[in-house]
Design a protein around this motif. Structure first.
Motif, PDB file in Angstrom:
ATOM      1  N   ALA A 237     112.128  61.044  -1.843  1.00 63.16           N
ATOM      2  CA  ALA A 237     111.638  62.278  -1.226  1.00 63.16           C
ATOM      3  C   ALA A 237     110.681  61.972  -0.090  1.00 63.16           C
ATOM      4  O   ALA A 237     110.706  62.629   0.962  1.00 63.16           O
ATOM      5  CB  ALA A 237     110.964  63.146  -2.278  1.00 63.16           C
ATOM      6  N   ALA A 240     112.751  60.893   2.789  1.00 64.57           N
ATOM      7  CA  ALA A 240     113.574  61.955   3.374  1.00 64.57           C
ATOM      8  C   ALA A 240     112.758  62.832   4.310  1.00 64.57           C
ATOM      9  O   ALA A 240     113.231  63.243   5.377  1.00 64.57           O
ATOM     10  CB  ALA A 240     114.202  62.795   2.268  1.00 64.57           C
ATOM     11  N   THR A 242     112.026  65.860   4.091  1.00 62.02           N
ATOM     12  CA  THR A 242     112.534  67.231   4.212  1.00 62.02           C
ATOM     13  C   THR A 242     112.364  67.960   2.894  1.00 62.02           C
ATOM     14  O   THR A 242     112.161  67.332   1.839  1.00 62.02           O
ATOM     15  CB  THR A 242     114.021  67.237   4.601  1.00 62.02           C
ATOM     16  OG1 THR A 242     114.774  66.530   3.596  1.00 62.02           O
ATOM     17  CG2 THR A 242     114.226  66.568   5.949  1.00 62.02           C
ATOM     18  N   PHE A 245     117.035  67.517  -0.048  1.00 57.71           N
ATOM     19  CA  PHE A 245     117.794  66.350   0.373  1.00 57.71           C
ATOM     20  C   PHE A 245     118.753  65.938  -0.732  1.00 57.71           C
ATOM     21  O   PHE A 245     118.618  66.355  -1.894  1.00 57.71           O
ATOM     22  CB  PHE A 245     116.852  65.189   0.725  1.00 57.71           C
ATOM     23  CG  PHE A 245     116.048  64.670  -0.446  1.00 57.71           C
ATOM     24  CD1 PHE A 245     116.446  63.534  -1.130  1.00 57.71           C
ATOM     25  CD2 PHE A 245     114.877  65.307  -0.850  1.00 57.71           C
ATOM     26  CE1 PHE A 245     115.716  63.050  -2.205  1.00 57.71           C
ATOM     27  CE2 PHE A 245     114.146  64.830  -1.919  1.00 57.71           C
ATOM     28  CZ  PHE A 245     114.554  63.696  -2.595  1.00 57.71           C
ATOM     29  N   PHE A 247     120.409  63.182  -3.216  1.00 60.68           N
ATOM     30  CA  PHE A 247     120.006  61.952  -3.884  1.00 60.68           C
ATOM     31  C   PHE A 247     120.981  61.677  -5.021  1.00 60.68           C
ATOM     32  O   PHE A 247     121.113  62.473  -5.955  1.00 60.68           O
ATOM     33  CB  PHE A 247     118.586  62.084  -4.421  1.00 60.68           C
ATOM     34  CG  PHE A 247     118.067  60.855  -5.123  1.00 60.68           C
ATOM     35  CD1 PHE A 247     117.716  59.724  -4.401  1.00 60.68           C
ATOM     36  CD2 PHE A 247     117.944  60.829  -6.508  1.00 60.68           C
ATOM     37  CE1 PHE A 247     117.243  58.592  -5.044  1.00 60.68           C
ATOM     38  CE2 PHE A 247     117.464  59.707  -7.156  1.00 60.68           C
ATOM     39  CZ  PHE A 247     117.110  58.578  -6.416  1.00 60.68           C
ATOM     40  N   MET A 251     121.699  67.628  -5.053  1.00 60.46           N
ATOM     41  CA  MET A 251     120.706  68.192  -4.150  1.00 60.46           C
ATOM     42  C   MET A 251     119.357  68.265  -4.876  1.00 60.46           C
ATOM     43  O   MET A 251     119.283  68.712  -6.029  1.00 60.46           O
ATOM     44  CB  MET A 251     121.127  69.581  -3.679  1.00 60.46           C
ATOM     45  CG  MET A 251     122.397  69.584  -2.827  1.00 60.46           C
ATOM     46  SD  MET A 251     122.276  68.490  -1.378  1.00 60.46           S
ATOM     47  CE  MET A 251     120.925  69.260  -0.473  1.00 60.46           C
ATOM     48  N   ASP A 253     115.347  69.583  -4.717  1.00 56.04           N
ATOM     49  CA  ASP A 253     114.367  70.439  -4.050  1.00 56.04           C
ATOM     50  C   ASP A 253     113.045  70.381  -4.817  1.00 56.04           C
ATOM     51  O   ASP A 253     112.874  69.553  -5.726  1.00 56.04           O
ATOM     52  CB  ASP A 253     114.886  71.875  -3.923  1.00 56.04           C
ATOM     53  CG  ASP A 253     115.240  72.495  -5.270  1.00 56.04           C
ATOM     54  OD1 ASP A 253     114.996  71.845  -6.307  1.00 56.04           O
ATOM     55  OD2 ASP A 253     115.762  73.626  -5.279  1.00 56.04           O
TER      56      ASP A 253
END
Length: 269
Positions: A237, A240, A242, A245, A247, A251, A253
């Protein structure tokens, strides 16, 4: 506070030191575990117990009973400043305990319904629920199924009360403590319930027998694989940069990252 809390009857002072050695925090019990005729001696035992105040709390009797005033007078003469209030429901009465960090034990219908308001009080640091007293207050006979395919499981009203208390604590940013598992010989059943407590968000679970402590700790202790996975996910994370993403084909979050952070907090604890 670690995840495994252990009740110690205040009329059995020989158990205090052992309880402190075997658990993460001791609940010296002046309420249900002590017969009426033994309560005066139990208070003296509590004052003289000599446990670490940072890892000890005192369960006092319900505030609408004559014993509560005597309990509080005894606690005032002790080094302990965390009290667990049995059968808590009266918000104003709990708010008046400004000299203490309070754990409210919501174990009646009024107590469960008052949990959101109790959780908002600045002196309340944690909330716990009690199944059998709750069902008894409703005129019921058992919080769990005693026969059939669901034997040992909570009945719907107990499950709802458990969830309501957890939500009230979470909404106020307070610690939620899961109720005891009364069948202390059934360590497998305790393990299942403790694992659910962890996954649901309870920070700790109370116990009534030293043999239950290891089971609770094991439920709260992440495996090496879980710790490694959480560390890998959080590192990914950070790379990334963002909000969302991909992984390992999934997805990821914010809620998933929060789960990983919770795993690492439990590992550190």
């Amino acid at each position: 506070m670690g995840p495994a809390l252990l009740f110690a009857p205040a009329d059995r002072p020989e158990r205090f030191a052992k309880a402190a050695q075997r658990s993460d925090a001791v609940i010296i019990d002046l309420e249900d575990a002590v017969a009426p005729g033994a309560k005066a001696a139990a208070r003296e035992n509590m004052v003289a117990s000599g446990l670490d105040p940072a890892h000890t709390m005192v369960r006092i009797n319900a505030l609408d009973t004559p014993d509560a005033a005597l309990d509080l007078a005894a606690v005032a003469g002790s080094p302990y400043r965390t009290v667990m209030v049995a059968k808590a429901a009266d918000v104003q009465a709990i708010a008046a305990l400004t000299d203490y960090s309070v754990v409210v034990l919501c174990e009646s219908a009024p107590g469960i319904l008052a949990a959101p308001a109790l959780a908002q009080l600045p002196n309340v640091v944690a909330l716990m629920w009690g199944a059998e007293d709750l069902v008894a207050s409703l005129g019921g006979t058992s919080s769990r199924f005693t026969s059939g395919p669901r034997v040992g499981e909570y009945r719907a009203v107990a499950t709802q009360a458990r969830s309501m208390l957890l939500l009230a604590a979470g909404a106020a940013g307070k610690v939620a403590i899961d109720s005891i598992y009364a069948d202390f010989a059934d360590l497998a059943g305790l393990g299942v319930e403790a694992e659910d407590a962890v996954a649901s968000g309870f920070a700790a679970k109370a116990s009534i027998h030293p043999s239950q402590v290891a089971v609770i700790r094991e439920a709260y202790r992440p495996s090496d694989e879980q710790v490694a996975a959480a560390q890998e996910l959080l590192a990914a994370a950070a790379d990334a940069g963002t909000g969302v993403f991909a992984f390992k084909g999934q997805m990821v979050d914010s809620p998933i990252l929060l789960h990983a952070e919770a795993t690492l907090r439990r590992a550190r604890a």
